[in-house]
Motif scaffolding. Sequence first.
Motif, PDB file in Angstrom:
ATOM      1  N   PRO A 163      20.060  46.693  58.347  1.00 19.45           N
ATOM      2  CA  PRO A 163      19.764  47.879  57.528  1.00 19.45           C
ATOM      3  C   PRO A 163      20.793  48.996  57.675  1.00 19.45           C
ATOM      4  O   PRO A 163      20.953  49.809  56.759  1.00 19.45           O
ATOM      5  CB  PRO A 163      18.390  48.323  58.047  1.00 19.45           C
ATOM      6  N   LEU A 164      21.495  49.051  58.794  1.00 19.59           N
ATOM      7  CA  LEU A 164      22.513  50.084  58.985  1.00 19.59           C
ATOM      8  C   LEU A 164      23.908  49.578  58.654  1.00 19.59           C
ATOM      9  O   LEU A 164      24.838  50.366  58.490  1.00 19.59           O
ATOM     10  CB  LEU A 164      22.484  50.599  60.433  1.00 19.59           C
ATOM     11  N   THR A 165      24.045  48.263  58.557  1.00 19.26           N
ATOM     12  CA  THR A 165      25.337  47.664  58.239  1.00 19.26           C
ATOM     13  C   THR A 165      25.587  47.648  56.745  1.00 19.26           C
ATOM     14  O   THR A 165      26.703  47.898  56.287  1.00 19.26           O
ATOM     15  CB  THR A 165      25.399  46.228  58.789  1.00 19.26           C
ATOM     16  N   PHE A 166      24.527  47.353  55.961  1.00 20.07           N
ATOM     17  CA  PHE A 166      24.616  47.342  54.497  1.00 20.07           C
ATOM     18  C   PHE A 166      23.678  48.422  53.974  1.00 20.07           C
ATOM     19  O   PHE A 166      22.499  48.199  53.778  1.00 20.07           O
ATOM     20  CB  PHE A 166      24.263  45.954  53.962  1.00 20.07           C
ATOM     21  N   ARG A 167      24.241  49.607  53.768  1.00 23.55           N
ATOM     22  CA  ARG A 167      23.459  50.808  53.513  1.00 23.55           C
ATOM     23  C   ARG A 167      23.297  51.027  52.009  1.00 23.55           C
ATOM     24  O   ARG A 167      24.117  51.707  51.370  1.00 23.55           O
ATOM     25  CB  ARG A 167      24.121  52.008  54.191  1.00 23.55           C
ATOM     26  N   THR A 168      22.267  50.442  51.435  1.00 25.39           N
ATOM     27  CA  THR A 168      22.032  50.526  50.001  1.00 25.39           C
ATOM     28  C   THR A 168      21.246  51.785  49.649  1.00 25.39           C
ATOM     29  O   THR A 168      20.529  52.346  50.473  1.00 25.39           O
ATOM     30  CB  THR A 168      21.262  49.300  49.496  1.00 25.39           C
TER      31      THR A 168
END
Length: 265
Positions: A163-168
């Motif tokens: 969730p913090l690596t791919f911040r959509t």
Amino acid sequence: MYQVRVKFEDQIANWSAPEDYSKVAIHLAGLPNTPLPVPGITEFLTGQGYALLQPHYPGTHDSAGVFDPYATHVIVPAWMSALERGLVIDLGKSEKLEAKEDVSLLSSHSYGTYVGMRALREGAMVDKAVFFCTSFAYGKLGRQFGQIDDKSSSARYVRDAFPLTFRTERQDAIEEFYVEHSHDDLHMAPAEGVTDCFVVSPGADETSDPKVSQSGALNFLRSHAERFSVGGNLIAEGAGHAVASMLNEQVRSELAKWLNTEGVR
């Protein structure tokens, strides 16, 4: 081989280069990915004399912004232009990176093949492009490129495990992209020149049919002969989804020959 993080505005990339490189390439990773240089492809391309830039997509890892799977393609011409204009900062030396050549090769894997092809379709120009695990589209259109599942579990894994690596901006953005549609009709914007392409499909990837993947990619490229030529295509027998798995002896040999043959511009 020299490896360092580089910066352009608020975006970060990995830069891997042999001491005396003569060519420059960009590699676009699949999802999920790590913040480090991708195993296999990094060693292979630097061994072929390329300096290799591997961007952290906007809103991922150490790059600022929001991760929008539909819009990542804009970074390709941005990084190309930044390298060509001398605007990239070598963070190891805290000085501008002087790239010796313009970007001539675009390498891409899985989700990265969508990003790379979208950039090319929007007018980016390189001499050569290699696609590993081709997916020029997702959702229903993705089936014509060999998809044999709906990608929902993979999409949820990327969303929930990183969730913090791919911040959509929207929690469902990645799943919508993979499962429903990639908001794209595979249109082709005007551009001058022809990019020579090589397609590699894994022979033992449970998520794709290698023959359909090959035929879908090749049919698309050949239907746009004004923009693309086909320099080669291979099914990497026994290979899984990872680039390192696909770079078996045959693939390395054929790719090396192709990389050292002039394409058509």
